[in-house]
Design a protein around this motif. Structure first.
Motif, short mmCIF file in Angstrom:
data_model
loop_
_atom_site.label_atom_id
_atom_site.label_comp_id
_atom_site.label_asym_id
_atom_site.label_seq_id
_atom_site.Cartn_x
_atom_site.Cartn_y
_atom_site.Cartn_z
N ASP A 1 0.81 -1.22 0.00
CA ASP A 1 0.00 0.00 0.00
C ASP A 1 0.84 1.27 0.00
O ASP A 1 0.34 2.36 0.26
CB ASP A 1 -0.93 -0.01 1.23
N ASN B 1 3.14 4.47 -1.41
CA ASN B 1 2.99 5.39 -2.55
C ASN B 1 3.82 4.93 -3.75
O ASN B 1 3.38 5.05 -4.89
CB ASN B 1 3.41 6.81 -2.13
N ARG C 1 2.08 1.95 -5.49
CA ARG C 1 0.86 2.40 -6.18
C ARG C 1 1.20 3.19 -7.44
O ARG C 1 0.56 3.04 -8.48
CB ARG C 1 0.00 3.24 -5.23
N ASN D 1 0.05 1.91 -11.05
CA ASN D 1 -0.84 2.79 -11.82
C ASN D 1 -0.25 3.11 -13.19
O ASN D 1 -0.96 3.18 -14.20
CB ASN D 1 -1.10 4.08 -11.06
N SER E 1 -4.53 -4.28 -11.60
CA SER E 1 -3.70 -4.01 -10.42
C SER E 1 -4.43 -4.37 -9.14
O SER E 1 -5.55 -3.91 -8.90
CB SER E 1 -3.29 -2.53 -10.38
N CYS F 1 -2.61 -3.89 -6.36
CA CYS F 1 -1.64 -3.24 -5.48
C CYS F 1 -2.33 -2.71 -4.22
O CYS F 1 -3.28 -1.93 -4.31
CB CYS F 1 -0.95 -2.11 -6.23
N GLY F 2 -1.87 -3.13 -3.06
CA GLY F 2 -2.42 -2.66 -1.80
C GLY F 2 -3.77 -3.25 -1.44
O GLY F 2 -4.38 -2.83 -0.46
#
Length: 312
Positions: free
Chosen positions: A198, A200, A203, A207, A217, A219-220
Motif C-alpha cells: 500500500d 505510494n 501504487r 498505476n 492491479s 496493489c495494496g
C-alpha cells in the motif's frame, strides 16, 4: 538433547525472510511431529506466518512482550540482532542463533573481495542453526503445505501471470518503463495481474503499468492469504529481488527474477530449477549493497538499465 515438546522460533521481519523460515519449520515438524511450534513475529506479518499450518501459535511482538522462556525446550533465534538478543536475554533454555555473514558481505560490497567459497541460500543457513540438534541430511527446499482456499477475487477466467514490479529500495527495482515493455510483449498471451503493497511507490508504479484492460492491479488490495492464492494459480511470476519472489517459490511457482544491485552470494536467490534470474554479470560496481539503496552510487544504474530481460 531430549525430544522437544515446545519450540519457539523468533523472526520479527521481513516478508521474504519469514517465508524462508518455512523449510526449517517443515523439517522441525518432520523430525518432531508432536512438538508444538510457536513463532514470534511483528504484528504486520502475523497473517503471513499463519499461512503455514505447521505453526501452532503466532505471538505478536512488541517492545513490552514478556514470555516465560522456561516452558520452551528449544528456542531458535533466526533474527539474531540486538533486539532479538535483548528479547531473549533472560531465557534459561539453550538458544540456537542464526549465523550471519555480515563481514563477508561488507568485504564484497565495499572492496569487491569475495570470500564466499560456497554460496549457501538463506533457507539452508536457517536450517544449519539446527546442526547441534538433529542430523542435517535433508536440506532440499520444501514448499509450504497449506491448502489455500479460494478467495472472492474472481478477476479472470483466463491464464494469467503475476508481476510484482516494485521493491522497498530503488536499486532493487527494475524500471517501470522496462516493465511496460515486458507487459507489451506478454499481454497478448496472458492476462496480467500486478501486486504490491500500500506504499505510494508501489501504487505509482502499478498505476503507470495499468494501460489497458489486459492489466489488472491489486496493489495494496491483497491480504497475505489472497496473495498466496493469486500466486499459486498463476502461470508464473515476474518480480525483483523481493518477498514475492520467495513467496511464489514457496508455493512451487516458477519465478523470473530480475536482480540489480544484489548478488546470489547474499543467499536470497531463487531455489527452484524452473526459475530463472536476469542479472548484469561482471558489472564492476556490483554489488553496491546487500539490502538495497535509494539511488545508484555510480549514477548510471547499469545493473538494471542494461539488464537484458527476455520472457517468452
Amino acid at each position: 538433547m531430549n525430544v522437544p515438546e515446545k519450540i519457539l522460533i523468533i523472526r520479527f521481519s521481513s516478508f521474504g525472510d519469514i517465508v524462508l523460515t518455512f523449510p526449517l519449520i517443515n523439517l522441525l515438524k518432520k523430525k518432531f511431529p508432536n512438538a508444538n511450534i510457536s513463532f514470534v513475529v511483528k504484528p504486520q506479518y502475523s497473517e503471513l506466518v499463519k499461512i503455514n499450518p505447521l505453526i501452532d501459535e503466532v505471538i505478536e511482538f512488541d517492545e513490552h512482550l514478556k514470555l516465560d522462556f522456561k516452558k520452551y525446550d528449544l528456542i531458535i533465534d533466526l533474527q539474531n540482532n540486538p533486539k532479538s538478543k535483548a528479547f531473549t536475554f533472560a531465557a534459561g533454555t539453550k538458544i540456537l542463533r542464526y549465523k550471519k555473514d555480515n563481514f563477508k558481505k561488507f568485504l564484497l560490497v565495499r572492496f569487491k573481495i569475495n570470500l564466499f567459497k560456497e554460496i549457501i541460500p538463506v533457507y539452508k543457513r536457517y536450517i544449519q542453526t539446527l546442526k547441534d540438534v538433529i542430523s542435517l541430511t535433508e536440506k532440499d527446499y520444501t514448499f509450504t503445505t497449506s491448502e489455500l482456499k479460494s478467495t472472492n477475487l474472481h478477476f479472470t477466467d483466463k491464464k494469467y501471470i503475476v508481476i510484482a514490479p516494485s521493491s522497498k529500495h530503488f536499486t532493487k527495482r527494475y524500471p517501470k518503463e522496462k516493465y511496460l515493455e515486458l507487459i507489451i510483449t506478454l499481454k497478448e498471451k496472458y492476462q496480467i495481474i500486478l501486486t504490491g503493497d500500500d506504499s505510494n511507490t508501489d501504487r505509482e508504479i502499478c498505476n503507470y503499468l495499468c494501460k489497458d484492460d489486459k492489466v489488472i492491479s491489486y496493489c495494496g488490495k491483497l491480504s497475505y492469504p489472497e496473495l498466496a492464492y493469486v500466486l499459486k494459480n498463476s502461470e508464473f511470476v515476474i518480480s525483483n529481488d523481493s518477498g514475492v519472489m520467495h513467496f511464489a517459490e514457496s508455493l512451487g511457482k516458477k519465478v523470473y527474477a530480475i536482480f540489480g544491485s544484489t548478488v546470489k552470494e547474499f543467499g536470497f536467490f531463487p531455489q527452484l530449477e524452473t526459475s530463472k534470474v536476469f542479472e548484469y554479470v561482471g558489472l564492476y560496481c556490483r554489488p553496491c549493497t546487500h539490502i538495497g539503496l535509494n539511488k545508484c552510487p555510480e549514477g548510471h544504474f547499469k545493473c538494471m538499465l542494461e539488464n537484458k530481460v527476455e520472457i517468452n
